[in-house]
Design a protein around this motif. Structure first.
Motif, PDB file in Angstrom:
ATOM      1  N   ALA A 199     -37.209 -29.037 121.954  1.00 31.12           N
ATOM      2  CA  ALA A 199     -38.512 -29.687 121.583  1.00 31.12           C
ATOM      3  C   ALA A 199     -38.958 -30.650 122.757  1.00 31.12           C
ATOM      4  N   LEU A 200     -38.013 -31.079 123.682  1.00 31.28           N
ATOM      5  CA  LEU A 200     -38.415 -32.085 124.461  1.00 31.28           C
ATOM      6  C   LEU A 200     -39.267 -31.376 125.763  1.00 31.28           C
ATOM      7  N   GLY A 201     -39.347 -29.681 125.633  1.00 39.49           N
ATOM      8  CA  GLY A 201     -40.269 -29.033 126.653  1.00 39.49           C
ATOM      9  C   GLY A 201     -39.948 -29.253 128.012  1.00 39.49           C
ATOM     10  N   ASP A 202     -40.971 -29.552 128.651  1.00 42.55           N
ATOM     11  CA  ASP A 202     -40.827 -29.665 130.190  1.00 42.55           C
ATOM     12  C   ASP A 202     -40.489 -31.280 130.685  1.00 42.55           C
ATOM     13  N   LEU A 203     -40.407 -31.875 129.661  1.00 46.23           N
ATOM     14  CA  LEU A 203     -40.068 -33.479 129.957  1.00 46.23           C
ATOM     15  C   LEU A 203     -38.858 -33.458 130.829  1.00 46.23           C
ATOM     16  N   PRO A 204     -38.773 -34.161 132.033  1.00 37.06           N
ATOM     17  CA  PRO A 204     -37.520 -34.263 132.758  1.00 37.06           C
ATOM     18  C   PRO A 204     -36.682 -35.228 132.030  1.00 37.06           C
ATOM     19  N   TYR A 205     -35.330 -34.953 131.881  1.00 35.42           N
ATOM     20  CA  TYR A 205     -34.268 -35.626 131.379  1.00 35.42           C
ATOM     21  C   TYR A 205     -32.889 -35.411 131.811  1.00 35.42           C
ATOM     22  N   VAL A 206     -31.993 -36.230 131.510  1.00 38.60           N
ATOM     23  CA  VAL A 206     -30.713 -35.808 131.911  1.00 38.60           C
ATOM     24  C   VAL A 206     -29.836 -36.137 130.519  1.00 38.60           C
ATOM     25  N   LEU A 207     -28.945 -35.416 129.752  1.00 36.82           N
ATOM     26  CA  LEU A 207     -28.078 -35.680 128.669  1.00 36.82           C
ATOM     27  C   LEU A 207     -27.120 -36.859 129.433  1.00 36.82           C
ATOM     28  N   ALA A 208     -27.040 -37.921 128.387  1.00 35.97           N
ATOM     29  CA  ALA A 208     -26.385 -39.153 128.990  1.00 35.97           C
ATOM     30  C   ALA A 208     -25.343 -39.589 127.764  1.00 35.97           C
ATOM     31  N   GLY A 209     -24.656 -40.797 128.055  1.00 37.82           N
ATOM     32  CA  GLY A 209     -23.721 -41.455 127.039  1.00 37.82           C
ATOM     33  C   GLY A 209     -23.001 -40.454 126.502  1.00 37.82           C
ATOM     34  N   SER A 210     -22.456 -40.728 125.158  1.00 33.60           N
ATOM     35  CA  SER A 210     -21.637 -40.166 124.550  1.00 33.60           C
ATOM     36  C   SER A 210     -21.528 -38.611 124.485  1.00 33.60           C
ATOM     37  N   THR A 211     -23.133 -37.919 124.383  1.00 35.30           N
ATOM     38  CA  THR A 211     -23.207 -36.620 124.659  1.00 35.30           C
ATOM     39  C   THR A 211     -22.810 -35.956 125.567  1.00 35.30           C
ATOM     40  N   ALA A 212     -23.201 -36.762 127.029  1.00 36.92           N
ATOM     41  CA  ALA A 212     -22.776 -36.319 128.290  1.00 36.92           C
ATOM     42  C   ALA A 212     -21.070 -36.013 128.291  1.00 36.92           C
ATOM     43  N   ALA A 213     -20.528 -37.060 127.872  1.00 35.09           N
ATOM     44  CA  ALA A 213     -18.902 -37.244 127.676  1.00 35.09           C
ATOM     45  C   ALA A 213     -18.315 -36.008 127.068  1.00 35.09           C
ATOM     46  N   VAL A 214     -18.924 -35.697 125.750  1.00 32.95           N
ATOM     47  CA  VAL A 214     -18.655 -34.701 124.865  1.00 32.95           C
ATOM     48  C   VAL A 214     -18.735 -33.270 125.755  1.00 32.95           C
ATOM     49  N   LEU A 215     -19.875 -33.191 126.249  1.00 36.45           N
ATOM     50  CA  LEU A 215     -20.294 -31.828 126.771  1.00 36.45           C
ATOM     51  C   LEU A 215     -19.229 -31.532 128.167  1.00 36.45           C
TER      52      LEU A 215
END
Length: 268
Positions: A103-119
């Protein structure tokens, strides 16, 4: 939380904010109406300040005190044990990770925080999909919650809704969307991501070393996990291996997917 742990956290937070503001202990003390010695004792962790003193110091730094609660370590350990045996794919599905990043589409982003740690294989709790987004992309990001029929968290009333979506508006950067819950950390520049591949998908992910600097809650959870891992292995599971988790989907290396250096800013 023991008093000694609280003392350490306050000491770290005060020192970090003072240095961020470019102030000496003496300059901060003058602003707050305290002695330099008192500031030094608090920053060393020799003294637990009263709430009034903590507020005076933080106000002098253009910051405010926010109180949060968390489970006792024994309860947290039980939750970590449960998570360690959980399937990573099912956890990510329950968060709505793929639905949200699509759903974020073309928006630049980086998965962060606890989500990044889990991944990256750390078996720690995660309540929502967390992303880092640049301030200059705020207009494009604001369009996302509008498309996703989202409501923003209203901390004043402790309910969803009643707050404008623009990140510049005061309030927590948390949105409840039809795809799942999303937390955003607004930054001047995105952290340099690594790529984590799970099954057929690749995600841009904030490296653990940066997670621990930027996210206090995730850093505490990772520290607790490492302590437990070290105890279980007789002191050999220190800071090198941060995961020790083997549940996942796709290629698994230490628990999540293959992690490689990347410069991209959106999911593949």
């Amino acid at each position: 939380m023991t008093e000694s742990r609280l003392v350490r956290q306050i000491a770290h937070a005060l020192r970090h904010e003072r240095e961020r503001a470019g102030l000496t202990q003496q300059a901060l003390a003058a602003r707050a109406g305290l002695s330099q010695a008192a500031v030094a004792r608090i920053e060393r962790g020799d003294r637990l300040p009263s709430l009034t003193t903590a507020e005076r110091l933080l106000t002098a730094l253009d910051r405010q005190l926010r109180i949060d609660v968390e489970p006792l370590d024994s309860h947290l350990d039980a939750a970590l044990d449960e998570i360690a045996g959980a399937d990573l794919g099912e956890r990510l599905e329950s968060l709505g990770l793929d639905r949200l990043v699509d759903a974020l589409g073309d928006l630049p982003y980086v998965l962060a925080g606890s989500t990044a740690a889990v991944l990256q294989g750390a078996p720690i709790p995660v309540e929502a999909v967390e992303v880092a987004v640049r301030w200059r992309d705020s207009p494009a990001f604001t369009a996302f919650p509008e498309r996703a029929h989202a409501q923003r968290w209203n901390a004043r009333w402790e309910e969803w809704g009643g707050v404008r979506h623009e990140p510049e508006e005061r309030g927590e950067h948390r949105w409840l969307t039809r795809h799942g819950e999303l937390w955003a950390r607004m930054v001047d520049e995105l952290p340099e991501p690594i790529e984590v591949r799970l099954g057929e998908r690749t995600y841009p992910v904030e490296p653990l070393v940066q997670v621990e600097v930027a996210d206090r809650r995730a850093a505490e959870l990772l520290r607790r996990h490492r302590l437990r891992l070290s105890a279980a292995t007789g002191g050999t599971g220190g800071t090198g291996d941060t995961t020790g988790h083997t549940g996942g989907t796709g290629d698994t290396t230490g628990g999540a997917g293959d992690a490689t250096a990347a410069a991209g800013g959106s999911a593949g």
